[in-house]
Design an enzyme around this catalytic site. Structure first.
Site, PDB file in Angstrom:
ATOM      1  NE  ARG A 130      -3.567  -2.300   2.653  1.00  0.00           N
ATOM      2  CZ  ARG A 130      -4.427  -2.533   3.637  1.00  0.00           C
ATOM      3  NH1 ARG A 130      -4.618  -1.615   4.572  1.00  0.00           N
ATOM      4  NH2 ARG A 130      -5.087  -3.677   3.693  1.00  0.00           N
TER       5      ARG A 130
ATOM      6  NE  ARG B 212      -0.327   5.525   9.044  1.00  0.00           N
ATOM      7  CZ  ARG B 212      -1.619   5.196   8.944  1.00  0.00           C
ATOM      8  NH1 ARG B 212      -2.095   4.744   7.816  1.00  0.00           N
ATOM      9  NH2 ARG B 212      -2.421   5.328   9.985  1.00  0.00           N
TER      10      ARG B 212
ATOM     11  CD  GLU C 101      -7.623  -1.178  11.372  1.00  0.00           C
ATOM     12  OE1 GLU C 101      -7.851  -1.942  10.418  1.00  0.00           O
ATOM     13  OE2 GLU C 101      -7.618   0.061  11.264  1.00  0.00           O
TER      14      GLU C 101
ATOM     15  CB  SER D 124     -10.939  -4.408   9.274  1.00  0.00           C
ATOM     16  OG  SER D 124     -10.386  -3.212   9.769  1.00  0.00           O
TER      17      SER D 124
ATOM     18  NE  ARG E 152      -0.936  -0.258  12.435  1.00  0.00           N
ATOM     19  CZ  ARG E 152      -1.863   0.603  12.032  1.00  0.00           C
ATOM     20  NH1 ARG E 152      -3.127   0.412  12.392  1.00  0.00           N
ATOM     21  NH2 ARG E 152      -1.533   1.639  11.296  1.00  0.00           N
TER      22      ARG E 152
END
Length: 430
Positions: free
Chosen positions: A261, A276, A348, A351, A389
């Site tokens: 990404r 990140r 996070e 999801s 993470r």
């Protein structure tokens, strides 16, 4: 993609759902106006084609009878020209309608909290407590560099920032976590393991909803219609693209993939260390289910992701995302966040989303009902879980006063019996 028939028949529900997501309600009116015009043109076209077919038969009979058909043929040419004009106008409207529909996000489920941003997300529950440390907690960068787990400086020389380089015990820990999660999902949760490609076409990206909205966040091969996948959800969901699934549902798939990404617009936000990054590893879960069961299956999917964190003894919480924080394609989504004492913050790590038939319509994925009819499946996906993470939380929650890190009991067999991560020069000492 939302069914245009649903927009016609549940106009106000669709409008309210778009407004709740911060979208203009007038979008519905624009789409309906285009759809009304398209249907009117199609009706006129069909009427003219029917008239042309009828007159064509009459011309044949009159020609045999010796009648003068010059005027009738002139009228027929006019009808043919009008049909051509209408066909072009219909094609133009359908192209524009399709383009606008592709930008339309999914409509939130009625159970989704209303809100405009992440601040309005609701905590569903929390599991575990942050461990009380008798010393000031270090962040994962300090811990990892002391243990020799990664080298961000050398990675930056190779690829620029945001591309981690894991070394020695760091690489071993990454591999152990991947194997641990895959084994859990296959053996305990009943998923089928898949090893998918990490390059997918624009059609595949459009099917799952990454395109057109997230084009700037993805890496594209300039000479090919191929993108590096931002998540394993893309190849797993597209396994059944443009198919009618004949086997019984639900279908549960899991896979490890690297993910890529650009994180456009994220400069300066959590860019140090692993929080990140542009390339990361993830274990993904995807389900294809019957529409009537999809929300029950979402709850089960959430439990499957939570099981990973429970087994690793990490404190976490589950959030129900509000309408303003939902992803483009999701009708409902739970986020799982890990507590990281070195960050003094929640991060996070997963999801879990129900897309209902949104992705299935875009990708043409249907199933055979018990009555023998075809219908669109509901698709779900969840991170099971993302690695960077998870590693941050594992290092920061299990750090010891001497700078070493305890390995959770469930992970020890995947680490060849290693129970403590120590600096490389100490790891071989008795």
């Amino acid at each position: 993609m939302i069914d245009i028939k649903k927009i016609r028949h549940a106009t106000e529900t669709i409008r309210e759902g778009l407004v709740a997501r911060g979208q203009p309600g007038t979008t519905v009116d624009t789409l309906l106006a285009m759809d009304t015009r398209r249907r009117a043109l199609l009706q006129e076209t069909e009427s003219l084609k029917s008239q042309r077919n009828t007159v064509s038969k009459e011309i044949g009979n009159r020609r045999k009878a010796g009648d003068d058909i010059t005027e009738t043929q002139r009228q027929m040419r006019g009808i043919g020209e009008r049909i051509s004009v209408l066909d072009r106008e219909v094609a133009d409207i359908e192209t524009k309608l399709s383009e606008q529909m592709a930008w339309l996000p999914n409509i939130p489920h009625t159970s989704v909290p209303r809100g405009s941003s992440a601040a309005d997300n609701e905590v569903v529950h929390a599991v575990g407590e942050s461990k009380e440390l008798s010393f000031d907690p270090q962040d994962h960068i300090t811990i990892g560099e002391r243990l020799g787990l990664f080298d961000f400086r050398r990675a930056s020389r190779m690829s620029g920032s945001g591309f981690p380089l894991l070394i020695g015990q760091g690489a071993r820990l990454q591999r152990a976590l991947i194997g641990f999660m895959l084994d859990m999902h296959v053996r305990n949760h009943g998923y089928t393991e898949v090893w998918p490609p990490v390059l997918c076409t624009s059609d595949a990206m459009t099917g799952t909803g990454q395109l057109p909205k997230l084009a700037d966040d993805m890496y594209r091969l300039p000479d090919d219609d191929l993108y590096l996948i931002p998540t394993g959800e893309v190849p797993l969901t597209n396994m059944y693209r443009e198919e009618i699934i004949e086997q019984p549902l639900p279908i549960r798939l899991t896979a490890y993939t690297p993910c890529f990404r650009r994180e456009a617009g994220a400069a300066g936000r959590d860019t140090r260390g692993l929080i990140r990054v542009h390339q990361f590893d993830k274990v993904e879960m995807v389900k294809f289910v019957e529409p009537s069961t999809s929300y029950d299956e979402l709850e089960k999917l959430l439990v499957d992701a939570e099981d990973v964190l429970r087994a690793l003894e990490l404190p976490y919480r589950v959030l129900s995302l509000c309408t303003g924080d939902l992803s483009f394609a999701a009708a409902k989504c739970y986020d799982i966040e890990l507590w990281c004492p070195g960050q003094n913050d929640w991060l996070e790590v997963s999801s879990c989303s129900n897309f209902e038939d949104f992705q299935a319509r875009r990708a043409g994925i249907r199933y055979r009902t018990k009555e023998g009819k075809t219908d669109y499946v509901h698709t779900l996906n969840g991170s099971g879980v993302a690695l960077p993470r998870l590693v941050v939380a594992l290092l920061e929650n299990n750090q010891l006063s001497d700078g070493s890190v305890r390995i959770p009991d469930a992970l020890v067999p995947f680490m060849d019996g290693c129970e403590i991560l120590r600096p490389a020069d100490e790891a071989t000492q008795p």
